[in-house]
Design an enzyme around this catalytic site. Sequence first.
Site, PDB file in Angstrom:
ATOM      1  CG  HIS A  87      -0.431   0.031   2.536  1.00 47.19           C
ATOM      2  ND1 HIS A  87      -0.147   1.201   3.213  1.00 47.19           N
ATOM      3  CD2 HIS A  87      -0.102  -0.980   3.374  1.00 47.19           C
ATOM      4  CE1 HIS A  87       0.315   0.901   4.415  1.00 47.19           C
ATOM      5  NE2 HIS A  87       0.372  -0.407   4.537  1.00 47.19           N
TER       6      HIS A  87
ATOM      7  CG  ASP B 272      -2.766   4.139   2.637  1.00 53.97           C
ATOM      8  OD1 ASP B 272      -2.339   3.070   2.151  1.00 53.97           O
ATOM      9  OD2 ASP B 272      -3.635   4.191   3.536  1.00 53.97           O
TER      10      ASP B 272
ATOM     11  CG  ASP C 178       2.674   0.096   7.824  1.00 51.76           C
ATOM     12  OD1 ASP C 178       1.999   0.468   8.784  1.00 51.76           O
ATOM     13  OD2 ASP C 178       2.180  -0.419   6.799  1.00 51.76           O
TER      14      ASP C 178
ATOM     15  CD  GLU D   3      -3.054  -1.483   5.385  1.00 45.77           C
ATOM     16  OE1 GLU D   3      -2.604  -0.414   5.814  1.00 45.77           O
ATOM     17  OE2 GLU D   3      -3.211  -2.490   6.091  1.00 45.77           O
TER      18      GLU D   3
ATOM     19  CG  HIS E 291       0.895   2.653  12.562  1.00 45.33           C
ATOM     20  ND1 HIS E 291      -0.436   2.333  12.656  1.00 45.33           N
ATOM     21  CD2 HIS E 291       1.258   2.231  11.336  1.00 45.33           C
ATOM     22  CE1 HIS E 291      -0.861   1.762  11.549  1.00 45.33           C
ATOM     23  NE2 HIS E 291       0.155   1.670  10.732  1.00 45.33           N
TER      24      HIS E 291
END
Length: 492
Positions: free
Chosen positions: A105, A107, A137, A171, A454
């Site tokens: 992904h 995004d 990620d 995602e 994150h």
Amino acid sequence: TVPRSKGLRDAEHQRASRIPSQFSQEERVAMKESLKGAIQIPTVSFNPGEFNTTALAEFGEYMHKVFPTVFRTSFIQHEVVGEYSHLFTVQGSDPSLQPYMLLAHIDVVPAPDQGWEVPPFSGLERDGFIYGRGTLDNKNSVMAILQALELLLIRNYIPRRSFFIALGHDEEIVAPGSISAGVRGTWGSEDLSPPPGKGCPARLHVDEGSFILDGFIPSLKKPFAMVSVSEKGSLDLMMEVNMTPGHSSAPPKETSIGILAAAVSRLEQTPMPNMFGSGPLKMTLQQLANEFSFPANVIFNNLWLFWPLVSRLMERDDITNALVRTTTAVTMFNAGIKVNVIPPVAQATVNFRIHPAQTVQEVLKLAKDIVVDDRVQFHVLEAFEPLPVSPFDDQALGYQLIRQTIQSVFPEINIVAPGICIAQTDSRHYTNLTTGIYRFNPLYLQPQDFSGIHGINERISVQAFETQVKFLFEFIQNADTEQRPVSHLHEL
Ligand SMILES: CCCCCCCC/C=C\CCCCCCCC(=O)N[C@@H](CCC(N)=O)C(=O)O
Ligand SMILES: [Zn+2]
Ligand SMILES: [Zn+2]
């Protein structure tokens, strides 16, 4: 003459046409610079329908710029799906071989500058690491997949087995997922059977969702590759308390904030039951048992006896705790309108990640039994069940392809074990396409790296990214095997 067995011819064909995964210094510099450029485009997705559309559009143009051969190759079809997702269909020379799909992904989650050693969208390289949101990620995978394909095409590679590359732009938004919706749109609606000439829908998915894990379990000194054959479910629960507003000079015994805060605290203080022993974890540990030093190896070889001890030990660490239970994370709390006004409404959102031994309904009921306050209203924002376990036996062609590639690219890794992804991925949108859904990022991950996902200072080493490209370069060629799913072989 005795006809060669298909297997032998297949192996010979594989060897004869094999393109070595060796890259020139110029190619190695170019690939890391391409990743840096990708990181610098802030493709942040915030909430459903809230994306940085300028950045997403820029990223689409960027891919054309850095991977020109991919976009001009006649047997590769490129489609934009849902405005900013990208679906590549790479047509193989042998249409009888069932295709597979590589997922990643574009995004990324937001990244406030605070706490970062370098700006999160700078893509700066320091001490052999490229820093930035998306380096783990999941722009590393987006770029590694396309980079591997670009390098193969430059070397005149023609795939035998068709495959799809699905690059989603949403995602990180807990929503239906445009790329999977787009795949449905491309291949047909519900049954996902493609229109004539579109080739079979993919029968194997490889997505983000696990790594070569290094240092996650005390007393396990060696890193091992965990291929996630399932992923936890999820429940986003919004709890709300409404009360009559008023002057704060004569407050009620409890305000909406106090009532909700107490409810949230009860949830946090009452963990969901420990489900150790049910789900893929036990298989993971059994495969690792002999890798532990004494006495851990005795313990993990006798989980029938020592499982209470192991389940308690796994609770101590946040990450391994996530493997043994449904986790409870209070992630949002909104309330109050002014310092001298009794708050009319308080809202808190709790993100549960559901263990494969539980269901959404069971978790919802447990939460209500813990809160035990009729003034707290429950609103389910989004929920989906834990995914089925994909096959990983010797006959599971997809799993074996991943294992084979791990062993050729990471010869130092002698354990490849099935496991569960503690987070969610877009692969959940494809369960009606195939049972062969695997999640694996071919790079080492240590606990401190996990905190970057994150979190702050997300980074990937230049070497790790280059090896990820190498893995995909090898995987795509390994997938050209003629092996076909037969009655006792699982579909790809
Ligand atoms: C027994 C060995 C110990 C195992 C330790 C596991 C360590 C953690 C390894 C991998 C975790 C995967 C994290 C990367 C994937 C994250 C994907 C993601 O962020 N998904 C979002 C989006 C959700 C959605 N699309 O609905 C999320 O999960 O919130
Ligand atoms: Zn991700
Ligand atoms: Zn993520």
